[in-house]
Design an enzyme around this catalytic site. Sequence first.
Site, PDB file in Angstrom:
ATOM      1  N   ASP A 493       0.865  -1.189   0.000  1.00 42.10           N
ATOM      2  CA  ASP A 493       0.000   0.000   0.000  1.00 42.10           C
ATOM      3  C   ASP A 493       0.904   1.242   0.000  1.00 42.10           C
ATOM      4  OD1 ASP A 493      -2.841   1.081   0.424  1.00 42.10           O
ATOM      5  OD2 ASP A 493      -1.649   2.132   1.956  1.00 42.10           O
ATOM      6  N   ILE A 494       0.544   2.221  -0.870  1.00 46.96           N
ATOM      7  CA  ILE A 494       1.343   3.461  -0.964  1.00 46.96           C
ATOM      8  C   ILE A 494       0.995   4.351   0.238  1.00 46.96           C
ATOM      9  CG2 ILE A 494       1.842   5.473  -2.390  1.00 46.96           C
ATOM     10  CD1 ILE A 494       0.928   3.854  -4.808  1.00 46.96           C
ATOM     11  N   GLU A 537      -4.781   2.284  -4.364  1.00 46.62           N
ATOM     12  CA  GLU A 537      -3.340   2.385  -4.299  1.00 46.62           C
ATOM     13  C   GLU A 537      -2.689   1.114  -3.741  1.00 46.62           C
ATOM     14  OE1 GLU A 537      -4.928   4.176  -0.454  1.00 46.62           O
ATOM     15  OE2 GLU A 537      -5.495   4.059  -2.561  1.00 46.62           O
TER      16      GLU A 537
END
Length: 630
Positions: A493-494, A537
């Site tokens: 996950d960003i 994301e």
Amino acid sequence: MIPRFLLLFAIFFFASFESVQANTVVSIDQQTTGPLTLSAWLSYTIKPSSSIMHIKSQPDHAWQALPARMIKNIDTQKLWIKFNLYSKEKDNIHRILSLDNPHLDKVNLYHFNDEKLVTRLTMGDRLPFSQRPVINNNFVYSFNMKPDEYHHFFLEIDTKGHASIPLTLWSVDDFTEYSDHLSLLHGFQLGALASIGLFSLFIAITSGSFSYSYYAGYVFSITLFVATLYGIAFRFIWPQWPILQQFMVPILLPLSMIFGLLFTEKILQLKKQSPYMLKLCRYGISYAVILLFISPFISYELAIVINIISLLANSSLLMFMAIIQGIKGHKLAKLYTLGWSTVLIGSIISGLMYLDLLNLPFQPQIPFMLGLSFEIIFMAAVLAIRYNDERQEKLIIQQKALDQAELIRQNKEQALLAEAKHNEKLELMVQERTLELEVALRELNQANAKLTEQTTIDSLTGVKNRNAFDKRLQAEIKISRRQQNPLAILMLDIDRFKSINDSYGHLAGDHALRLIANALSVNLKRPMDLVSRFGGEEFAIILPDTSEAGAITVAEHIRHSVSELNIYWDNQLIKLTISIGISCQIIDKKMDKSALLDQADKALYRAKNEGRNQVQLYCDGSRSHVETIC
């Protein structure tokens, strides 16, 4: 069989005309060259149950000269033969005594030097061949004589059937030369017969011809019969089975008649030419088959007499049928008649000699053997002509078939030419339509490929989408469960991605997602590894056959690579980091993909809570986080 009392009467009758003194002696020395036939010096007496000492003590008047005709054919149960030799040579000499009748059942030979018994031998075809004193087809005895010695020989003959007693005295050199010539002659005759039989058998096998099959059976039975008469079969085929000597001749004669009649039926084409002769031939075959089975169970003398008479009748029958067919113009019957006449003449002469109705100065089997040899050669010529005629007929039939096939081919060509013209236009239309269909099919395949690609690829980032990820994960779970290899899932996950959208806009966020997806793909080195966009994301990576340490190493490389990315948007640098959760398990029967994803998601959640930009590994219970390198 001649009754015994008539036989005794005949013996004494002839003895009254040919009486000889018992003390007649054959004088021999080194100058006595060549074979010496002893028939003129043989004396005989009939004492069925006498011992050798009793026979030796018989007075001279008890011995009678052996008539020449009785030497050819003596049909009795037990007979004593006597002759004397005297050596007038100054040195020792060596001689060989040969009894040239291999079918005597039992011969006891007693050799006396004056009054001393030198040798006692038992020979005959009732004993195994290996027990003979000298290995020879006939009965042979070798002895030495010193100067001025008298040697007395007594032979006890116990046999059934043909009891010819051709006694010959040889020097060693002469006997060796005679044996070599005789072996060469017999070998040539048997070799020729066997070669013709094998040749006929091979042709029968390759062509399926009944004529050659019957002829091969006829030649082989005759070959074995000749070998039996010469004593060669006993020596080389059944030397340890003397019982066969009592049955082979009575069995082989009707067997050769069976094959001869079958061969005649085919070669003279009696089925087409003469049904009456065919029936007569079948009756002869039936009779020969019955004779074949009853011969071993009757006395040998009776079996020989019946077989000789049957052979004469069979030869006459075949000769009669061949002459009739020759008169009718049958092509092969004339040559067949010439060939079979040699057998008939030989059979008649030998049969009359065996039945004591004809007296000639040679062995009774010789005329029959010569007739058989010529007959085999003539029959081979008949078969060759028959084979050539059949081949010519087949060639004519084949030529007619070829001509018919050529006519059919020409008609077909004309029909095909007309059909070709008619179909040419249709073919052009079909080709045009086929081309249109091929173009449409190619376009459809291309569209289908693009559609398939779109269903598995995320349109924004270019990596696999969630649907492809789910299918691949399901397959890898099955592989891990079956092979018991570890399977690792990375959930990425960003960090603070929402702030990029808020600060720079969604297009900047999309640009960042594409760059990060490319960085993830670059860091996966194995073809079986898969990266996909899980949603928003978030990204997910499948690492098959990867341990915890390996999964952590890959995750750290990815995290470090993303942290070093320089993302520019509107000339402004955007720095991003990612958090990674790892689940690594050897899948058991109870675990499914939702459990594995849940574990990776929990590890990702923990990485987020503990400060982001780090890698966390899921473990049952509590698990310390993996230190990150910032």
